[in-house]
Design a protein around this motif. Structure first.
Motif, PDB file in Angstrom:
ATOM      1  N   HIS A   1       0.858  -1.187   0.000  1.00 32.63           N
ATOM      2  CA  HIS A   1       0.000   0.000   0.000  1.00 32.63           C
ATOM      3  C   HIS A   1       0.889   1.230   0.000  1.00 32.63           C
ATOM      4  CE1 HIS A   1      -3.695   2.256   1.904  1.00 32.63           C
ATOM      5  NE2 HIS A   1      -3.460   2.602   0.660  1.00 32.63           N
ATOM      6  N   GLN A   2       0.588   2.153  -0.886  1.00 34.75           N
ATOM      7  CA  GLN A   2       1.352   3.396  -0.989  1.00 34.75           C
ATOM      8  C   GLN A   2       0.370   4.557  -0.984  1.00 34.75           C
ATOM      9  OE1 GLN A   2       5.034   3.761  -2.286  1.00 34.75           O
ATOM     10  NE2 GLN A   2       4.651   5.804  -1.477  1.00 34.75           N
ATOM     11  N   VAL A   3       0.593   5.480  -0.067  1.00 32.16           N
ATOM     12  CA  VAL A   3      -0.222   6.696  -0.030  1.00 32.16           C
ATOM     13  C   VAL A   3       0.672   7.852  -0.429  1.00 32.16           C
ATOM     14  CG1 VAL A   3      -1.684   8.193   1.363  1.00 32.16           C
ATOM     15  CG2 VAL A   3      -1.629   5.741   1.834  1.00 32.16           C
ATOM     16  N   THR A   4       0.215   8.669  -1.349  1.00 35.21           N
ATOM     17  CA  THR A   4       1.030   9.777  -1.820  1.00 35.21           C
ATOM     18  C   THR A   4       0.159  10.991  -2.084  1.00 35.21           C
ATOM     19  OG1 THR A   4       2.756  10.394  -3.406  1.00 35.21           O
ATOM     20  CG2 THR A   4       0.863   9.222  -4.285  1.00 35.21           C
TER      21      THR A   4
ATOM     22  N   GLY B   1      -0.218  -7.222  -5.812  1.00 32.88           N
ATOM     23  CA  GLY B   1      -0.692  -5.876  -6.107  1.00 32.88           C
ATOM     24  C   GLY B   1      -0.183  -4.827  -5.129  1.00 32.88           C
ATOM     25  N   THR B   2      -0.158  -3.587  -5.605  1.00 30.16           N
ATOM     26  CA  THR B   2       0.109  -2.428  -4.761  1.00 30.16           C
ATOM     27  C   THR B   2      -1.108  -1.528  -4.829  1.00 30.16           C
ATOM     28  OG1 THR B   2       2.506  -2.418  -5.090  1.00 30.16           O
ATOM     29  CG2 THR B   2       1.476  -0.327  -4.471  1.00 30.16           C
ATOM     30  N   ARG B   3      -1.663  -1.238  -3.660  1.00 23.00           N
ATOM     31  CA  ARG B   3      -2.800  -0.312  -3.620  1.00 23.00           C
ATOM     32  C   ARG B   3      -2.243   1.097  -3.536  1.00 23.00           C
ATOM     33  NH1 ARG B   3      -7.788  -0.589  -3.316  1.00 23.00           N
ATOM     34  NH2 ARG B   3      -7.759  -2.804  -2.837  1.00 23.00           N
ATOM     35  N   LEU B   4      -2.457   1.905  -4.558  1.00 27.75           N
ATOM     36  CA  LEU B   4      -1.983   3.288  -4.592  1.00 27.75           C
ATOM     37  C   LEU B   4      -3.144   4.212  -4.275  1.00 27.75           C
ATOM     38  CD1 LEU B   4       0.238   5.386  -5.216  1.00 27.75           C
ATOM     39  CD2 LEU B   4      -0.576   5.363  -7.592  1.00 27.75           C
ATOM     40  N   THR B   5      -2.939   5.040  -3.256  1.00 25.41           N
ATOM     41  CA  THR B   5      -3.936   6.043  -2.886  1.00 25.41           C
ATOM     42  C   THR B   5      -3.312   7.414  -3.057  1.00 25.41           C
ATOM     43  OG1 THR B   5      -4.925   4.524  -1.275  1.00 25.41           O
ATOM     44  CG2 THR B   5      -5.470   6.867  -1.068  1.00 25.41           C
ATOM     45  N   VAL B   6      -3.906   8.228  -3.911  1.00 20.94           N
ATOM     46  CA  VAL B   6      -3.418   9.583  -4.149  1.00 20.94           C
ATOM     47  C   VAL B   6      -4.382  10.554  -3.482  1.00 20.94           C
ATOM     48  CG1 VAL B   6      -2.760  11.283  -5.882  1.00 20.94           C
ATOM     49  CG2 VAL B   6      -2.453   8.846  -6.356  1.00 20.94           C
ATOM     50  N   THR B   7      -3.842  11.375  -2.593  1.00 19.14           N
ATOM     51  CA  THR B   7      -4.707  12.312  -1.843  1.00 19.14           C
ATOM     52  C   THR B   7      -4.476  13.750  -2.293  1.00 19.14           C
ATOM     53  OG1 THR B   7      -3.051  12.570  -0.108  1.00 19.14           O
ATOM     54  CG2 THR B   7      -4.649  10.795   0.167  1.00 19.14           C
TER      55      THR B   7
ATOM     56  N   THR C   1       1.649  12.195  -9.794  1.00 19.45           N
ATOM     57  CA  THR C   1       0.404  11.451  -9.604  1.00 19.45           C
ATOM     58  C   THR C   1      -0.817  12.371  -9.590  1.00 19.45           C
ATOM     59  OG1 THR C   1       0.886  11.531  -7.235  1.00 19.45           O
ATOM     60  CG2 THR C   1       1.396   9.477  -8.398  1.00 19.45           C
ATOM     61  N   LYS C   2      -1.914  11.813 -10.094  1.00 17.17           N
ATOM     62  CA  LYS C   2      -3.203  12.503 -10.083  1.00 17.17           C
ATOM     63  C   LYS C   2      -4.165  11.699  -9.203  1.00 17.17           C
ATOM     64  CE  LYS C   2      -2.741  13.645 -15.034  1.00 17.17           C
ATOM     65  NZ  LYS C   2      -1.827  12.606 -15.436  1.00 17.17           N
ATOM     66  N   LEU C   3      -5.234  12.349  -8.799  1.00 18.07           N
ATOM     67  CA  LEU C   3      -6.224  11.644  -7.975  1.00 18.07           C
ATOM     68  C   LEU C   3      -6.726  10.380  -8.680  1.00 18.07           C
ATOM     69  CD1 LEU C   3      -8.362  14.635  -6.617  1.00 18.07           C
ATOM     70  CD2 LEU C   3      -6.630  13.317  -5.378  1.00 18.07           C
TER      71      LEU C   3
ATOM     72  N   GLU D   1       5.901  11.879  -7.181  1.00 16.64           N
ATOM     73  CA  GLU D   1       6.325  10.721  -7.972  1.00 16.64           C
ATOM     74  C   GLU D   1       6.247   9.467  -7.111  1.00 16.64           C
ATOM     75  OE1 GLU D   1      10.125  10.774 -10.409  1.00 16.64           O
ATOM     76  OE2 GLU D   1      10.717   9.380  -8.815  1.00 16.64           O
ATOM     77  N   VAL D   2       5.817   8.375  -7.715  1.00 15.68           N
ATOM     78  CA  VAL D   2       5.841   7.096  -7.013  1.00 15.68           C
ATOM     79  C   VAL D   2       6.513   6.043  -7.886  1.00 15.68           C
ATOM     80  CG1 VAL D   2       3.794   7.484  -5.592  1.00 15.68           C
ATOM     81  CG2 VAL D   2       3.549   6.418  -7.822  1.00 15.68           C
ATOM     82  N   ILE D   3       7.147   5.102  -7.236  1.00 12.14           N
ATOM     83  CA  ILE D   3       7.737   3.960  -7.933  1.00 12.14           C
ATOM     84  C   ILE D   3       7.177   2.691  -7.304  1.00 12.14           C
ATOM     85  CG2 ILE D   3       9.845   2.697  -8.492  1.00 12.14           C
ATOM     86  CD1 ILE D   3      11.345   5.351  -8.407  1.00 12.14           C
ATOM     87  N   LEU D   4       6.557   1.893  -8.134  1.00 10.08           N
ATOM     88  CA  LEU D   4       6.020   0.609  -7.694  1.00 10.08           C
ATOM     89  C   LEU D   4       6.981  -0.471  -8.170  1.00 10.08           C
ATOM     90  CD1 LEU D   4       2.261   1.139  -8.652  1.00 10.08           C
ATOM     91  CD2 LEU D   4       3.529   1.980  -6.667  1.00 10.08           C
ATOM     92  N   ARG D   5       7.265  -1.401  -7.265  1.00 12.82           N
ATOM     93  CA  ARG D   5       8.304  -2.387  -7.555  1.00 12.82           C
ATOM     94  C   ARG D   5       7.736  -3.787  -7.671  1.00 12.82           C
ATOM     95  NH1 ARG D   5      12.829   0.663  -6.811  1.00 12.82           N
ATOM     96  NH2 ARG D   5      12.485   2.470  -5.463  1.00 12.82           N
ATOM     97  N   CYS D   6       8.383  -4.556  -8.516  1.00 16.23           N
ATOM     98  CA  CYS D   6       7.939  -5.918  -8.790  1.00 16.23           C
ATOM     99  C   CYS D   6       9.171  -6.778  -9.022  1.00 16.23           C
ATOM    100  CB  CYS D   6       7.054  -5.909 -10.045  1.00 16.23           C
ATOM    101  SG  CYS D   6       6.629  -7.519 -10.723  1.00 16.23           S
ATOM    102  N   VAL D   7       9.110  -8.012  -8.530  1.00 14.57           N
ATOM    103  CA  VAL D   7      10.114  -9.007  -8.897  1.00 14.57           C
ATOM    104  C   VAL D   7       9.363 -10.130  -9.593  1.00 14.57           C
ATOM    105  CG1 VAL D   7      11.888 -10.595  -8.114  1.00 14.57           C
ATOM    106  CG2 VAL D   7      11.565  -8.412  -6.928  1.00 14.57           C
ATOM    107  N   PRO D   8       9.489 -10.207 -10.924  1.00 13.15           N
ATOM    108  CA  PRO D   8       8.801 -11.280 -11.664  1.00 13.15           C
ATOM    109  C   PRO D   8       9.422 -12.643 -11.340  1.00 13.15           C
ATOM    110  CG  PRO D   8       9.474  -9.477 -13.113  1.00 13.15           C
ATOM    111  CD  PRO D   8      10.172  -9.272 -11.806  1.00 13.15           C
ATOM    112  N   ILE D   9       8.783 -13.686 -11.772  1.00  5.65           N
ATOM    113  CA  ILE D   9       9.315 -15.039 -11.623  1.00  5.65           C
ATOM    114  C   ILE D   9      10.581 -15.137 -12.475  1.00  5.65           C
ATOM    115  CG2 ILE D   9       8.838 -17.485 -12.067  1.00  5.65           C
ATOM    116  CD1 ILE D   9       5.884 -16.836 -11.382  1.00  5.65           C
ATOM    117  N   SER D  10      11.611 -15.769 -11.923  1.00  6.35           N
ATOM    118  CA  SER D  10      12.971 -15.597 -12.455  1.00  6.35           C
ATOM    119  C   SER D  10      13.163 -16.089 -13.881  1.00  6.35           C
ATOM    120  CB  SER D  10      13.982 -16.282 -11.536  1.00  6.35           C
ATOM    121  OG  SER D  10      13.721 -17.664 -11.501  1.00  6.35           O
ATOM    122  N   ASN D  11      12.504 -17.112 -14.329  1.00  4.52           N
ATOM    123  CA  ASN D  11      12.745 -17.583 -15.695  1.00  4.52           C
ATOM    124  C   ASN D  11      11.698 -17.075 -16.681  1.00  4.52           C
ATOM    125  OD1 ASN D  11      10.626 -19.081 -14.747  1.00  4.52           O
ATOM    126  ND2 ASN D  11      11.351 -21.035 -15.561  1.00  4.52           N
TER     127      ASN D  11
END
Lengths: 114, 112
Positions: A10-13, A108-114, A82-84, A18-28
């Motif tokens: 969860h990210q509140v901004t 998932g990442t829940r992004l909340t823009v206030t 970011t926008k609302l 600016e926000v950066i959402l991170r992911c590590v995909p399955i390695s192969n």
């Protein structure tokens, strides 16, 4: 079983940040994707990525968005100002390069823009 | 015409009932097809791939009709735990990282 991992959960901004959402995909896996889902709405394609470049992007994926695979494991989605209306769940997914393989999603990442 | 179209439901059926969902897709050249389920505020999870000859996995049966551009999912002997949103997913081109398209989903609610 290997899985796709996403951080943060969860990210509140504030609007304009600016926000950066991170992911590590399955390695192969070779193909990487970002989707978003506004609460109560459908899962929408944002962008797909292969061989260190964007394969396809939707009209949602405008100049405010960018993706990067900075090293051999991470896959990031950046939203510059970011926008609302960017408030949503953002899902990262990956799949092997073989045939009609299905997508594997992160939590998932829940992004909340206030 | 929407790229992938589903009846949004909700379907509200008693435990033990059989329920069927349909999905149509617009791109006749589409190459692979899936059903996912999504629980509230969670990620989509693969339920099953859909093969040309039709396929079954326990209580779940998927069918593909390429001529009519139509996919179906049948759930037999439904359980309370089957309550979820079912997403029809279509991949137009399997050999590249092209857009994989999700339907809006069909909500299923199983009542005791």
């Amino acid at each position: 079983e290997p899985e796709v991992t996403q951080t943060p959960s969860h990210q509140v901004t504030q609007m304009g940040q600016e926000v950066i959402l991170r992911c590590v995909p399955i390695s192969n896996h070779l193909y990487f994707y970002w989707y978003r889902q506004i609460l109560g709405q459908k899962v929408e394609f944002l962008v797909s990525f292969y061989n260190n470049e964007i394969s396809e992007k939707s009209e949602i994926f405008d100049d405010q968005f960018s993706v990067e695979r900075p090293d051999g494991s991470n896959f990031t989605l950046k939203i510059r100002s970011t926008k609302l209306e960017d408030s949503a769940m953002y899902f990262c997914a990956s799949r092997p390069g073989t045939g009609g393989s299905p997508l594997h999603f992160g939590n998932g990442t829940r992004l909340t823009v206030t | 015409r929407k790229e992938v179209e589903q009846d949004p439901g909700p379907f509200n059926v008693p435990e033990g009932a059989t329920v069927a969902f349909n999905c149509t897709y617009s791109n006749s050249a589409s190459q692979s097809f899936f059903w996912y389920r999504q629980d509230c505020r969670k990620e989509p999870k693969l339920l099953m791939s859909v093969y040309s000859s039709g396929n079954e996995d326990g209580r779940f049966t998927a069918q593909l009709n390429r001529a009519s551009q139509y996919i179906s999912l049948l759930i037999r002997d439904s359980k309370l735990s089957d309550s979820a949103t079912y997403l029809c997913v279509v991949n137009p081109r399997i050999s590249s990282a092209s857009k994989i398209i999700f339907g809006s989903g069909t909500r299923l609610s199983i009542r005791p």
